[in-house]
Design an enzyme around this catalytic site. Structure first.
Site: not given
Ligand code: HSE
Length: 429
Positions: A106, A137, A188, A206, A305
């Site tokens: 991104k 998604i 995590g 994004k 993930g």
């Molecule tokens: N660190 C991002 C989040 C995931 O917590 O959504 C990767 O873009």
């Protein structure tokens, strides 16, 4: 069916890359049937070759990504390294060597998407990046393809799972920001350095990508107004609850009412509990798209993930491989509208402002006059007084952000205003 396999180079073999490799191996027959030719993992470029990677033939592992791309037989490159360099140079090298690219990057797409799209087009190749926004998604493809005949006017989404987890914890348990962040780190969800998530950089990247697709215009990371969520407090959640709202870190992309410009922003905001985004809990993402003909659509699911992101990468891999076999390409960049991106000052929305003021005659009138002088109309006022001090919560009608900033600046200068405790936009009504 073609028997010569399509050869895939995987750049990066971390959480996402190793899952992509695993699914490519375990689902090889299905992928072959869906694509119409076998796909073969031809090489895996990594930084640390000695690390044990279960399920990956060590003979495929190399530290020389450039040599892998230049060997001349790679059809598709999957880039899951992240960051700007070396990813940018490697993607360009992939195009120069005839490979289409699937990327989850991104930051790079938000910064250099136009140049990368141009390189893909110049070489007659694909650049796909479903995984760059909101993990599993399906969002990029529906917006780029399914809604290509419609006109998207507004996109509002939760596109960062870490911050949604933190805000959800604060909302549901009354925890403060630090306590909720500590829990996110322990589980995590947050990285050791959470800056990219909590300061909104990840969501802003994004937002830039989605705004470009939604409005067929070029929107870069620098065009996105960004505020993080580290200042959101338990008191803000208490105020939000009193208004029947919760607080989310939102990416909001809007076409101006006259259709001549767009805005893109990321900031925490109050939204009514009745809004579908209010029910997005834990680390889930969701994006609400408003299109002229389609109406309101909501896309929901895991936004991060290894497995969810790998799902999006593999979907792109199948599409890109099909295009290769058909000797065609999918949709490239669509930036024909060239709409300007307006500054935050021109965004029109509602505000919730918390002030600490002296509790004496005339203060409320003085505060109300300040709002009126800046053209900001007040919707509701709530005051709670104690020992000569009071807290005043003002909720405004819709007003330009610049007018609100001017109001707040003037309020800070009033002797009777001890401090501006918080300013939060109210969205989704
Ligand atoms: N660190 C991002 C989040 C995931 O917590 O959504 C990767 O873009």
């Amino acid at each position: 069916m073609r028997t010569r396999p399509l050869k895939v180079a995987l750049l990066g073999c971390g959480v996402v890359g190793s899952e992509v490799a695993r699914i490519m191996t375990t689902h090889a027959d299905d992928l072959t049937a869906r694509i119409g030719a076998p796909v073969e993992l031809a090489g895996v470029a990594v930084r640390r070759p000695s690390k044990v990677r279960e399920g990956i033939d060590p003979a495929l592992v190399t530290t020389d990504a450039t040599a892998l791309l230049k060997r001349g037989d790679i059809d598709v490159v999957i880039e899951v390294i992240g960051g700007i360099e070396p990813a940018r140079t490697l993607i360009t090298t992939a195009f120069e060597n005839g490979a289409s690219v699937v990327s989850a990057n991104k930051a790079l797409l938000a910064q250099d998407g136009a140049a990368l799209h141009a390189a893909a087009e110049q070489h007659g190749l694909d650049l796909y990046y479903e995984a760059a926004v909101a993990g599993a998604i399906p969002l990029v493809r529906p917006m780029r393809e399914s809604l290509a005949g419609d006109k998207i006017n507004r996109v509002m989404g939760i596109v960062n799972g870490t911050t949604n987890f933190i805000l959800d914890k604060m909302d549901s348990t009354g925890a403060g920001y630090q306590e909720a962040l500590d829990e996110a780190t322990a589980l995590g969800y947050a990285e050791a350095d959470p800056t990219a998530d909590v300061e909104g950089y990840d969501a802003a990247a994004k937002a830039a990508i989605l705004a470009g697709i939604a409005f067929h215009t070029r929107v870069r990371l620098d065009d996105v107004y960004r505020e993080g969520m580290t200042e959101v407090s338990s008191a803000d959640f208490a105020s939000a609850k009193r208004m029947g709202c919760t607080i989310k870190l939102l990416a909001i992309l809007e076409r101006a009412a006259d259709g001549q410009s767009v805005t893109a922003r990321v900031h925490p905001a109050m939204i009514p509990l009745t809004h579908p985004l209010a029910s997005v809990r834990e680390a889930y993402n969701a994006v609400f798209v408003e299109a002229e003909a389609a109406g309101r659509l909501m896309f929901y699911g895991p936004g991060a993930g290894g497995s969810p992101t790998a799902s999006a990468v593999l979907g792109d891999l199948v599409a890109v491989c099909r295009n290769k076999l058909a000797e065609a390409t999918g949709p490239g960049e669509s930036a024909y509208t060239q709409l300007p991106v307006s500054a935050m000052g021109e965004v029109v929305t509602r505000y919730h402002i918390s002030l600490d003021v002296a509790d004496k005659p005339g203060v409320l009138a003085q505060v109300a006059t300040t709002f009126a002088e800046h053209g900001v109309s007040i919707d509701t006022v709530r005051q709670q007084g104690k020992d000569g001090e009071a807290s005043l919560v003002v909720v405004t009608h819709r007003a330009p952000d610049a007018a609100l900033s001017g109001t707040v600046e003037a309020l800070r200068k009033l002797d009777t205003v001890r401090g501006v405790a918080s300013i939060m936009r109210v969205e989704g009504e």
